[in-house]
Write an enzyme that holds these catalytic residues in place. Structure first.
Site, PDB file in Angstrom:
ATOM      1  N   SER A 145      -9.558   2.068   2.854  1.00 26.08           N
ATOM      2  CA  SER A 145      -8.600   2.823   2.066  1.00 26.08           C
ATOM      3  C   SER A 145      -7.561   1.939   1.360  1.00 26.08           C
ATOM      4  CB  SER A 145      -7.873   3.823   2.972  1.00 26.08           C
ATOM      5  OG  SER A 145      -7.102   3.169   3.976  1.00 26.08           O
ATOM      6  N   LYS A 197       0.844  -1.197   0.000  1.00 18.50           N
ATOM      7  CA  LYS A 197       0.000   0.000   0.000  1.00 18.50           C
ATOM      8  C   LYS A 197       0.878   1.245   0.000  1.00 18.50           C
ATOM      9  CE  LYS A 197      -3.886   2.068   2.554  1.00 18.50           C
ATOM     10  NZ  LYS A 197      -4.788   1.905   3.717  1.00 18.50           N
ATOM     11  N   SER A 221     -10.082  -0.389   6.857  1.00 16.69           N
ATOM     12  CA  SER A 221      -9.409  -0.205   5.569  1.00 16.69           C
ATOM     13  C   SER A 221      -8.926  -1.487   4.911  1.00 16.69           C
ATOM     14  CB  SER A 221      -8.213   0.745   5.735  1.00 16.69           C
ATOM     15  OG  SER A 221      -8.651   2.068   5.665  1.00 16.69           O
TER      16      SER A 221
END
Length: 706
Positions: free
Chosen positions: A276, A200, A300
């Protein structure tokens, strides 16, 4: 002599004509034909099953606004802590690659991709759908080489990412360097030897990789160090190949930002994969990689797992290397295989925390399970989400589990109010960085041009926050911990929907327009009114994902399992939450569901053989003259510019290799078409070449006579 000269002239004319045709007509010929033959010549193919014809791949308009959420950033509340947490990120090393800060075009800048192997088709058959441990086994036994797997993975990014925008950065050169270093070690000592990994792009530092926080004014910043989490993954044999998309500061439950653009869901490109960690979940769902990392401060990892049809585990707070012990961000992965996650949990757990992990009971059915399908904040829950839970309840009861309808004892509205208090630190961090890079404070004028509306609102509200806000937060966390500890004594596991709806459309705004208008005036309100406005503005997204935040504030592990497909053909996850350090029990329960065929992969696995055309760096928006061309919904799928009057974008079918093209008639994607004047250019060059050669021939003939 004359005959010989004549033959040479003819030969030269033929050569120049062929050169002209080869150099200037292929692109025109590719774009000019709307037929299966033309599509084959452009290499747009998909080798898939007949069911694949059901997947519409028409790329929708990419909007810079999206469904908003409740995912807070991963920083501390106090201003001092916020400043400290960001000051370490200010150290800037030379960017690995140039990065655009455009607010429209998705950030997909790469160094030259590793060349694909000659036997790419056979590699594809070997690796598709395999877990990370299985891929490592194929490398260790010599079935494939790590170079082949690396090349194949980069080729898959090249093919799929233009549609998904799930990967925002790659560095093949550094991947090759990691591979060379890896070859100095014994493969048998590394469980994931040679397996490509996407990380990420937020809060998972890798030296030289982008460190943008999703903020436009940090577009060119890079990490100056490698964090313990990523370093450990590399020690396990993973090769980090790139970064995945995420929203600004990880604030919302969908993946979109001014800097990186909007991510798309592999199940339906008009929808979002969630956030996210949406870029990671989409990459796993599309089988680009078997594992991609993420982090979770309010859902997330689990929200995108639910909406993208993969597994998402949020471990116990403080269990994983580098994670704080107080409720905050937790790092882990989204994946498609429980064994992969179990192995990762073993190696990523802090040495002093491993002994705290609860043992898995020999008989899982002895674990009493509470469940609910009610939103903890009183918002609606879709029939599909409720059915996902009821289906799981029926399955569990059929296999001997005791499952009781019982809500958690925590006040959900109060929990979210404190959750948003915690999010004020995101505004402080954003303003701190704005001061550093832009030498000024954030203002309402920055909304939707420099930062998102909520980022500005959180900063302005933080200026009026009372001094005892940290004490209020601490007290709420202690109360939640006490309530859930008592709850788990009777119900070791708590079952809910992971999300209350299926994945939202990408044209569903993150914050409703009338709420944005109010947020622009938030600095005129007293603090309590500011927080009420923030809650109301966030409610549009919270309604979709009200179930995930409890596990974060309780510090407990929770897992999303892909057990349900809605009537619309979209995935929905169910969530199990356990007491602290029950992580292995959750994974054992996940394996139980998997062993009994409860995971729903049917549609996502069809993406395994999908190939699409890569987004060109430069292109022409073609002004179509024929009514047979279809309009792009709102903007060009490549340059993201809204079409002016009269501009259309050609739509071509995807052809399945070895299949009947007519069965794929509903499979479409937008591709560029070069100007029709390209034909005229090629013809002009041919004629000029003929003329010049003719003149040269006459000149030579006259010269020789004299």
């Amino acid at each position: 002599m004359n005959n010989r000269l004549f033959l040479r002239t003819i030969r030269n004319l033929i050569i120049i004509s062929l050169i002209s045709i080869l150099c200037f007509t292929p692109a025109v010929a590719v774009a000019a034909q709307v037929s299966a033959t033309a599509i084959s010549s452009t290499n747009i193919k998909a080798t898939s099953s007949s069911q694949q014809s059901k997947i519409s791949l028409t790329s929708a308009a990419q909007s810079t606004t999206n469904n908003h959420s409740t995912e807070i950033s991963h920083v501390n509340v106090s201003k001092n802590a916020a400043a400290q947490s960001t000051s370490s990120k200010i150290a800037v090393s030379k960017p690995v690659t140039s990065m655009s800060s455009s607010s429209v075009t998705p950030l997909y800048k790469t160094k030259p991709l590793v060349a694909s192997t000659s036997n790419n088709s056979s590699i594809s058959q070997l690796v598709q759908g395999k877990s990370a441990l299985q891929l490592a086994h194929l490398i260790k036994n010599g079935t494939i080489t790590p170079q082949e797997l690396l090349a194949y993975t980069y080729e898959r990014i090249k093919q799929l990412n233009p549609q998904l925008n799930s990967v925002i950065y790659t560095n093949p050169a550094y991947a090759e360097a990691q591979l060379k270093a890896l070859q100095q070690h014994n493969p048998q000592t590394m469980p994931f030897y040679g397996v490509p990994l996407l990380i990420k792009g937020l809060d998972q530092p890798l030296k030289g990789y982008p460190n943008t926080n999703g903020l436009t004014f940090e577009a060119k910043q890079t990490y100056s160090y490698t964090g313990s989490f990523v370093k450990r993954l590399q020690q396990l044999g993973f090769i980090v190949i790139g970064e995945t998309n995420f929203p600004e500061l990880g604030l919302i439950n969908v993946t979109t930002s001014l800097l990186h653009g909007t991510a798309h869901n592999p199940w339906d490109l008009t929808r979002n994969p969630g956030g996210s960690s949406g870029g990671s979940a989409a990459a796993v769902a599309a089988d680009i990689v078997p594992i991609a990392t993420g982090n979770d401060a309010g859902g997330s990892l689990r929200i995108p797992a639910s909406w993208s049809g993969v597994i998402g585990l949020k471990p116990t707070q403080g269990l994983i290397l580098g994670d704080p012990t107080t409720p905050s961000v937790v790092n882990f992965v989204d994946a498609r295989n429980v064994s992969d996650m179990n192995t990762l949990l073993t190696y990523l757990a802090k040495p002093d925390q491993v002994s705290k992990l609860q043992a898995v009971p020999t008989d899982l059915t002895r674990l009493k399970i509470a469940y609910t399908d009610k939103s903890p904040v009183g918002t609606p829950v879709s029939p599909a989400a409720r059915q996902a839970v009821h289906q799981a309840v029926d399955f569990l009861r059929a296999h001997g589990f005791t499952v009781v309808r019982q809500d958690a004892p925590v006040n959900g509205v109060k929990l979210m109010q404190n959750y948003f208090l915690r999010a004020l630190s995101d505004g402080q961090v954003a303003n701190f960085l704005c001061q550093h890079f832009l030498h000024r404070n954030l203002t309402p004028n920055d909304i939707n041009t420099v930062v998102s509306p909520m980022t500005v609102a959180l900063y302005l509200a933080s200026l009026k926050a009372p001094h005892d806000i940290e004490n209020q937060w601490t007290h709420e966390i202690q109360l939640i911990h006490q309530q859930m500890t008592a709850f788990h004594q009777e119900y070791p596991l708590y079952l809910t929907p992971t999300t209350a709806t299926v994945a939202p459309k990408n044209d569903d705004p993150a914050f409703l327009p009338h709420e944005v208008a109010l947020l622009r005036q938030i600095n005129k309100l007293p603090f309590n009114a500011q927080m009420k406005l923030i809650y109301n503005a966030w409610l549009h997204g919270l309604t979709k994902t009200p179930f995930t935040q409890l596990a974060n504030l309780a510090g407990e592990p929770a897992i999303s399992l892909p057990t349900y497909i809605s009537p619309a053909g979209l995935p929905l996850g169910i969530q199990f939450e356990g007491s602290q350090y029950s992580d292995r029990i959750l994974l054992a329960l996940a394996q139980f569901f998997a062993d009994h065929g409860q995971f729903k992969w049917s549609r996502t696995t069809q993406l395994n053989t999908l190939t699409t055309q890569r987004t060109p760096t430069k292109h022409f928006c073609y002004r179509a003259k024929s009514s047979s061309y279809s309009y792009s919904p709102t903007r060009c799928n490549y340059c993201q510019k809204a079409p002016t009057s009269g501009y259309k974008y050609q739509t071509l079918q995807v052809v399945a290799s070895g299949s009947n093209p007519s069965s794929f008639a509903n499979k479409k994607m937008h591709i560029k078409k070069l100007p029709a004047t390209g034909n005229h250019l090629a013809l002009g060059i041919i004629l000029c070449g003929w003329g010049l050669l003719g003149a040269a021939t006459i000149f030579i003939k006259i010269t020789r006579k004299h």
